[in-house]
Design an enzyme around this catalytic site. Structure first.
Site, mmCIF file in Angstrom:
data_model
loop_
_atom_site.group_PDB
_atom_site.id
_atom_site.type_symbol
_atom_site.label_atom_id
_atom_site.label_comp_id
_atom_site.label_asym_id
_atom_site.label_seq_id
_atom_site.Cartn_x
_atom_site.Cartn_y
_atom_site.Cartn_z
ATOM 1 N N LYS A 175 0.866 -1.181 0.000
ATOM 2 C CA LYS A 175 0.000 0.000 0.000
ATOM 3 C C LYS A 175 0.906 1.236 0.000
ATOM 4 O O LYS A 175 0.660 2.220 0.712
ATOM 5 C CB LYS A 175 -0.917 -0.059 1.235
ATOM 6 C CG LYS A 175 -2.098 0.858 1.168
ATOM 7 C CD LYS A 175 -3.154 0.446 0.171
ATOM 8 C CE LYS A 175 -4.231 1.493 0.026
ATOM 9 N NZ LYS A 175 -5.119 1.285 -1.116
ATOM 10 N N ASP A 208 -4.706 -3.719 -2.542
ATOM 11 C CA ASP A 208 -6.155 -3.901 -2.726
ATOM 12 C C ASP A 208 -6.439 -4.503 -4.097
ATOM 13 O O ASP A 208 -7.336 -5.340 -4.257
ATOM 14 C CB ASP A 208 -6.954 -2.607 -2.493
ATOM 15 C CG ASP A 208 -6.214 -1.353 -2.897
ATOM 16 O OD1 ASP A 208 -4.995 -1.426 -3.118
ATOM 17 O OD2 ASP A 208 -6.847 -0.295 -3.008
ATOM 18 N N ASP A 232 -1.236 -11.495 6.120
ATOM 19 C CA ASP A 232 -2.138 -12.286 6.947
ATOM 20 C C ASP A 232 -3.508 -12.368 6.268
ATOM 21 O O ASP A 232 -4.081 -13.452 6.088
ATOM 22 C CB ASP A 232 -2.259 -11.601 8.320
ATOM 23 C CG ASP A 232 -3.035 -12.440 9.305
ATOM 24 O OD1 ASP A 232 -3.199 -13.646 9.054
ATOM 25 O OD2 ASP A 232 -3.480 -11.892 10.330
#
Ligand code: NAI
Length: 482
Positions: A175, A208, A232
């Protein structure tokens, strides 16, 4: 034949059943393994061991360097730490490798797409260091710590793992577009490290979009590497592509130690019922065998699992199609052993080489700079006053000092000076204070002098220095700041 001694932690809930199944299968390959069975989790907590890991278990792992463990339950609602986290931190297993592989016979919406990807997740840093504070009664904070060293280690691990399996690409999912200093450091490290692996293609994707692509077209990925929380979440998502938690193995890799475990937990509802799916831990065992160089035995187990699911159609309860009778854990285990050496048309073992563990300097000052200075500081304050009122207060306070007010923000958005007031604030503001002379290095007592002058009207919660390292800003601009 080399004899290995391996620490075996059966764990809690369904742990002892799946550990038993895994051990039985590995022993049946003919490998000579001395299992040192050790406690951790519930049994340790009940004896009053707050970390959940007894000394004997720690000593066993220190001796053997390799462990395989069943899941450990984490106490909820009382003080103890997670025994899993204790093990991870104690043995500095910085990288978590999670393969996502389709098995013949296991029906999912993705069946037939031959999914075979691997997620490598950083295991020690990021938001999961669990460093949290309440800044005010209604505002909480979690520190996202990402180091160049920690990033470099796990990224090198991803490339080395790719090489050990003759994989062609490593994709970094981050990100970095939003978190330019933390996720950005991870991405920049990836780009630097990739240069040392010219035989492997390196790509970057925003995390994303990676989530979207993993659902839409997962077969495009080979090895993915990510920071802790992203890894995770996306590895759990990915395990669902191939049949769920029952098929999700994992390896925790450190410089000196490796701990192999399934991704799933203790599934307490099914403990002792002989109905759960042991495949994830068996596959973790397969990863362990490859790690110690027993590649043929690992492949033999993997192919026997393929035969058991795809040809014999032995399914445990979690994946059993309607109208078929589910097999027990022990029936499934025995069937895998019976199928050793049987060939299936679809199974093709990957090429496996012993993985080379990355060598990264252990120096704490892993990154050094020639030139550094502090050009100001951010002061986080608890207040219900309007930003304008706080701004005027600080302008007056700083007038006769070597500082000036740069701006005031709330949760990253500039609120003073501004053309428009935000309607809905929180009781925490960040006051950005800069040195009037930007060529000077701000010293600590200049900052503490300002804190001492705040009086009782404004309660400060914490201070962050604004560093510039070799001419590069060590802080991000507030949204709306020039
Ligand atoms: P869980 O993984 O135990 O269960 C989630 C769901 O998956 C349940 O419906 C369970 O029945 C099913 N499931 C899990 N493993 C399965 C298997 N092998 N075969 C068939 N079905 C399976 O997660 P949950 O319920 O969130 O956690 C239970 C306990 O496990 C908690 O104390 C948690 O802290 C601990 N845990 C431990 C982990 C570890 O030791 N690495 C990892 C995750 C959770």
């Amino acid at each position: 034949m080399t004899k290995h001694t391996i620490t075996l932690i059966p764990g809690d809930g369904i742990g002892p059943e799946i550990a038993d199944s895994t051990r039985k299968i590995i022993d049946a390959t003919g490998l000579k393994i001395d299992w040192e069975v050790c406690e951790a989790g519930d049994a340790a907590f009940k004896k009053g061991i707050g970390t959940g890991v007894p000394n004997e278990t720690i000593e066993s792992l220190e001796r053997n360097k390799i462990a395989i463990k069943g899941p450990l339950s984490t106490p909820v609602g009382y003080g103890e730490k997670s025994a899993n986290v204790t093990l991870r931190k104690l043995f500095e297993t910085y990288g978590n490798i999670r393969p996502i592989k389709e098995f013949l016979g296991v029906q999912t919406p993705y069946s037939g797409r031959n999914l075979d990807l691997v997620i490598v997740r950083e295991n020690l840093e990021d938001l999961y260091a669990g460093i949290e504070y309440m800044q005010t009664p209604g505002v909480s904070e979690c520190l996202k710590l990402i180091s160049r060293k920690g990033s470099e280690k796990v990224i090198r691990l991803a490339f080395e793992f790719a090489r050990s399996q003759n994989r062609k690409t490593v994709t970094c999912a981050s990100k970095a577009n939003i978190m330019k200093l933390t996720e950005g450091l991870f991405k920049r490290t990836f780009e630097d490290v990739a240069k040392d692996y010219p035989d492997i293609e390196a790509h970057h994707v925003i995390v994303d979009n990676a989530a979207h692509q993993l659902v839409k077209k997962p077969e495009q990925f080979d090895v993915l590497v990510m920071t802790n929380m992203n890894g995770d979440i996306l590895s759990d998502l990915s395990s669902a592509l191939v049949g769920g938690l029952g098929f999700a193995p994992g390896a925790n890799i450190g410089d000196k130690y490796a701990i192999f475990e399934a991704v799933h937990g203790t599934a307490p509802k099914y403990a002792g019922t002989n109905t759960i799916n042991p495949t994830a831990l068996i596959l973790s065992g397969v990863m362990m065998l490859r790690h110690i160089g027993a590649i043929e035995e690992a492949n033999m187990i993997e192919e026997a699992i393929t035969y058991t699911l795809g040809v014999d159609r032995y399914f445990t309860r979690d994946i059993c199609p309607p109208k078929m009778t589910a097999k027990t854990t022990s029936e499934y285990t025995d069937c895998i052993i019976k199928n050793f050496g049987k060939k299936t048309e679809t199974y093709q073992a990957r090429e496996h080489k012993l993985m080379k563990l990355p060598k990264v300097s252990t120096r704490p000052d892993f990154v050094t700079v020639k030139d550094r200075k502090v050009v100001g500081f951010d002061l986080f304050v608890e207040t219900v006053k309007k930003p304008k009122e706080v701004g005027v207060f600080f302008e007056a306070l700083l007038e006769k000092t070597s500082f000036k007010l740069s701006c005031i923000s709330t949760r990253g958005v500039k609120v003073y000076p501004t053309l428009k007031d935000l309607d809905d604030g929180a009781d925490m503001l960040t006051v950005r204070v800069m040195a009037k002379d930007q060529s000077l290095d701000v010293i600590d007592c200049d900052i503490t002098d300002i804190l001492l002058q705040l009086g009782s009207e404004i309660r400060w919660t914490h201070v962050e220095k604004l560093n510039v390292f070799d001419g590069v800003l060590g802080y991000t601009k507030v949204h709306g700041e020039n």
